[in-house]
Design a protein around this motif. Structure first.
Motif, PDB file in Angstrom:
ATOM      1  N   LEU A  20       0.825  -1.204   0.000  1.00 51.04           N
ATOM      2  CA  LEU A  20       0.000   0.000   0.000  1.00 51.04           C
ATOM      3  C   LEU A  20       0.865   1.263   0.000  1.00 51.04           C
ATOM      4  O   LEU A  20       0.546   2.239  -0.674  1.00 51.04           O
ATOM      5  CB  LEU A  20      -0.926  -0.005   1.220  1.00 51.04           C
ATOM      6  CG  LEU A  20      -2.066  -1.032   1.200  1.00 51.04           C
ATOM      7  CD1 LEU A  20      -2.747  -1.092   2.561  1.00 51.04           C
ATOM      8  CD2 LEU A  20      -3.077  -0.704   0.120  1.00 51.04           C
ATOM      9  N   VAL A  25      -0.671   4.783  -1.454  1.00 56.05           N
ATOM     10  CA  VAL A  25      -1.943   4.836  -0.730  1.00 56.05           C
ATOM     11  C   VAL A  25      -1.759   5.408   0.671  1.00 56.05           C
ATOM     12  O   VAL A  25      -2.582   6.198   1.149  1.00 56.05           O
ATOM     13  CB  VAL A  25      -2.576   3.420  -0.652  1.00 56.05           C
ATOM     14  CG1 VAL A  25      -3.755   3.400   0.308  1.00 56.05           C
ATOM     15  CG2 VAL A  25      -3.006   2.971  -2.040  1.00 56.05           C
ATOM     16  N   LYS A 158      -9.408  10.826   6.430  1.00 57.69           N
ATOM     17  CA  LYS A 158      -9.007   9.784   5.483  1.00 57.69           C
ATOM     18  C   LYS A 158      -9.020   8.384   6.085  1.00 57.69           C
ATOM     19  O   LYS A 158      -9.303   7.396   5.386  1.00 57.69           O
ATOM     20  CB  LYS A 158      -7.597  10.101   4.959  1.00 57.69           C
ATOM     21  CG  LYS A 158      -7.043   9.111   3.951  1.00 57.69           C
ATOM     22  CD  LYS A 158      -5.665   9.557   3.475  1.00 57.69           C
ATOM     23  CE  LYS A 158      -5.072   8.567   2.490  1.00 57.69           C
ATOM     24  NZ  LYS A 158      -3.720   8.991   2.026  1.00 57.69           N
ATOM     25  N   TYR A 159      -8.712   8.268   7.385  1.00 55.08           N
ATOM     26  CA  TYR A 159      -8.516   6.955   8.003  1.00 55.08           C
ATOM     27  C   TYR A 159      -9.706   6.578   8.891  1.00 55.08           C
ATOM     28  O   TYR A 159     -10.183   7.390   9.693  1.00 55.08           O
ATOM     29  CB  TYR A 159      -7.227   6.937   8.825  1.00 55.08           C
ATOM     30  CG  TYR A 159      -5.998   7.095   7.968  1.00 55.08           C
ATOM     31  CD1 TYR A 159      -5.412   6.000   7.342  1.00 55.08           C
ATOM     32  CD2 TYR A 159      -5.448   8.358   7.734  1.00 55.08           C
ATOM     33  CE1 TYR A 159      -4.294   6.147   6.534  1.00 55.08           C
ATOM     34  CE2 TYR A 159      -4.335   8.517   6.929  1.00 55.08           C
ATOM     35  CZ  TYR A 159      -3.762   7.402   6.323  1.00 55.08           C
ATOM     36  OH  TYR A 159      -2.666   7.563   5.518  1.00 55.08           O
ATOM     37  N   LYS A 175      -7.844   0.113   0.935  1.00 51.51           N
ATOM     38  CA  LYS A 175      -8.301   1.403   0.415  1.00 51.51           C
ATOM     39  C   LYS A 175      -9.745   1.252  -0.033  1.00 51.51           C
ATOM     40  O   LYS A 175     -10.069   0.347  -0.804  1.00 51.51           O
ATOM     41  CB  LYS A 175      -7.426   1.838  -0.758  1.00 51.51           C
ATOM     42  CG  LYS A 175      -7.740   3.233  -1.285  1.00 51.51           C
ATOM     43  CD  LYS A 175      -6.768   3.612  -2.394  1.00 51.51           C
ATOM     44  CE  LYS A 175      -6.960   5.069  -2.822  1.00 51.51           C
ATOM     45  NZ  LYS A 175      -8.304   5.330  -3.386  1.00 51.51           N
ATOM     46  N   ASP A 178     -11.944   6.939  -1.305  1.00 50.23           N
ATOM     47  CA  ASP A 178     -11.067   8.020  -0.841  1.00 50.23           C
ATOM     48  C   ASP A 178     -10.673   7.872   0.629  1.00 50.23           C
ATOM     49  O   ASP A 178     -10.156   8.808   1.237  1.00 50.23           O
ATOM     50  CB  ASP A 178     -11.749   9.377  -1.057  1.00 50.23           C
ATOM     51  CG  ASP A 178     -13.149   9.422  -0.449  1.00 50.23           C
ATOM     52  OD1 ASP A 178     -13.684   8.352  -0.107  1.00 50.23           O
ATOM     53  OD2 ASP A 178     -13.711  10.524  -0.330  1.00 50.23           O
ATOM     54  N   ILE A 180      -9.022   5.093   3.889  1.00 50.37           N
ATOM     55  CA  ILE A 180      -8.253   3.901   4.220  1.00 50.37           C
ATOM     56  C   ILE A 180      -8.906   3.248   5.435  1.00 50.37           C
ATOM     57  O   ILE A 180      -9.067   3.893   6.480  1.00 50.37           O
ATOM     58  CB  ILE A 180      -6.782   4.232   4.567  1.00 50.37           C
ATOM     59  CG1 ILE A 180      -6.126   5.052   3.447  1.00 50.37           C
ATOM     60  CG2 ILE A 180      -6.002   2.949   4.844  1.00 50.37           C
ATOM     61  CD1 ILE A 180      -6.032   4.347   2.129  1.00 50.37           C
TER      62      ILE A 180
END
Length: 257
Positions: A20, A25, A158-159, A175, A178, A180
Motif C-alpha cells: 500500500l 496509498v 481519510k482513516y 483502500k 477516498d 483507508i
C-alpha cells in the motif's frame, strides 16, 4: 493463538502495508507508525509499553467506529498512539439500549477522546427481522459502516478504524475509494483476550452480552441462531477467541427464545 499462525498473519500484514505504501496509498508518517506497531506486536509486553508511550507530535485524524465493546475500545487505545482519534458511535434503539448509550459516554471520557453519537433509522431492518425475513447482521453492519464512512468524508478524515478481528492479512488494511480502512485487531493479529489485557492497562473492564436487542429478536426464529453460531465458530477457528468463550457465546444464543 498458535505462534506459527500469528507469525504468518503478521508477515502478511507487513507485506500488505508495504504494498500500500509503495503504491502511494499510505502517507509516510502513518506507514512508519503502523510498521512500528507491527514490529512491537511480536512481543506483547513491549507492545503494551509502546502504545502507552506519550507522543506529543502532530497526528492525523482518524475515525474509530466505537461500539463500546472490547474490540473497538482496544482499537481506540492503540489508535491513539498513531492518530488524533474521533470516536463515532452509531446509535439506534433498535440495536442499543439507553444504558449502553450512558455507558459509552462514560467510557469515552475515561479514554479522553473526542466523541459523537450519530442516530440512524433501522426500523426497516427491525421489521424485516421481526417478520423473520432475514438474519439482520449483514444489513445492519452495512448501514452502520455507510454512516461511519459518510461522517469521515464530511469531516475530510481519510482513516477509519474498525475493531474487526477476522479480516486478517491483505483484508486488514484496505483502500475504500477516498478512505483507508484499518481493521486494527486483525491487522495486529490480536486475540479477544489480548484486547482485554489492553483495556486492563487503563483500568477498563467490559462485560457485555454477546447479542444486541435486534439479534435477540432474530433469535426468535431457530434458523437465525444457526447463522449467529456460525459466526462464533469462525472466531474460534480463527483463534481470536478460545473454545471456552465460544461455547459460552453459543449457549447464550441457544438459550434465547
Amino acid at each position: 493463538m498458535y505462534s506459527e499462525v500469528r507469525d504468518i498473519r503478521l508477515k502478511i500484514s507487513m507485506k500488505n502495508l508495504e504494498n500500500l505504501y509503495s503504491s502511494g496509498v499510505l502517507d509516510p508518517q502513518i506507514y512508519n507508525r503502523l510498521k512500528l506497531l507491527l514490529s512491537f506486536s511480536r512481543d506483547f509486553e513491549k507492545f503494551l509499553e509502546y502504545i502507552h508511550n506519550e507522543d506529543s507530535s502532530k497526528k492525523e485524524r482518524a475515525v474509530v467506529a466505537f461500539s463500546g465493546g472490547v474490540d473497538s475500545t482496544a482499537s481506540t487505545i492503540i489508535s491513539k498512539r498513531i492518530f488524533n482519534v474521533v470516536g463515532v458511535t452509531i446509535y439506534s434503539p433498535t440495536i442499543m439500549e439507553e444504558e449502553d448509550k450512558s455507558r459509552i459516554s462514560n467510557l469515552v471520557k475515561k479514554l479522553g477522546i473526542t466523541h459523537r453519537f450519530i442516530e440512524i433509522d433501522l426500523e426497516d431492518i427491525r421489521l424485516g427481522t421481526l417478520e423473520g425475513r432475514y438474519h439482520p447482521c449483514g444489513r445492519c453492519h452495512k448501514r452502520i459502516e455507510e454512516s461511519i464512512l459518510n461522517y469521515a468524508r464530511d469531516k475530510g478524515i481519510k482513516y477509519i478504524i474498525y475493531g474487526d478481528m477476522l479480516s486478517t492479512g491483505y483484508l486488514s488494511v484496505v483502500k475504500e475509494e477516498d478512505t483507508i480502512r484499518i481493521n486494527m485487531p486483525s491487522f495486529l493479529s490480536l486475540t479477544k483476550n489480548q484486547c482485554r489485557e489492553i483495556l486492563k492497562t487503563v483500568g477498563i473492564e467490559i462485560k457485555r452480552k454477546y447479542t444486541c436487542p435486534l439479534l435477540r429478536i432474530a433469535h426468535r426464529y431457530e434458523r437465525n441462531k444457526k447463522f449467529t453460531i456460525q459466526r462464533i465458530l469462525r472466531e474460534v477457528r480463527a483463534q481470536v477467541i478460545d473454545s471456552g468463550e465460544g461455547l459460552k457465546n453459543i449457549l447464550e444464543v441457544l438459550s434465547q427464545h
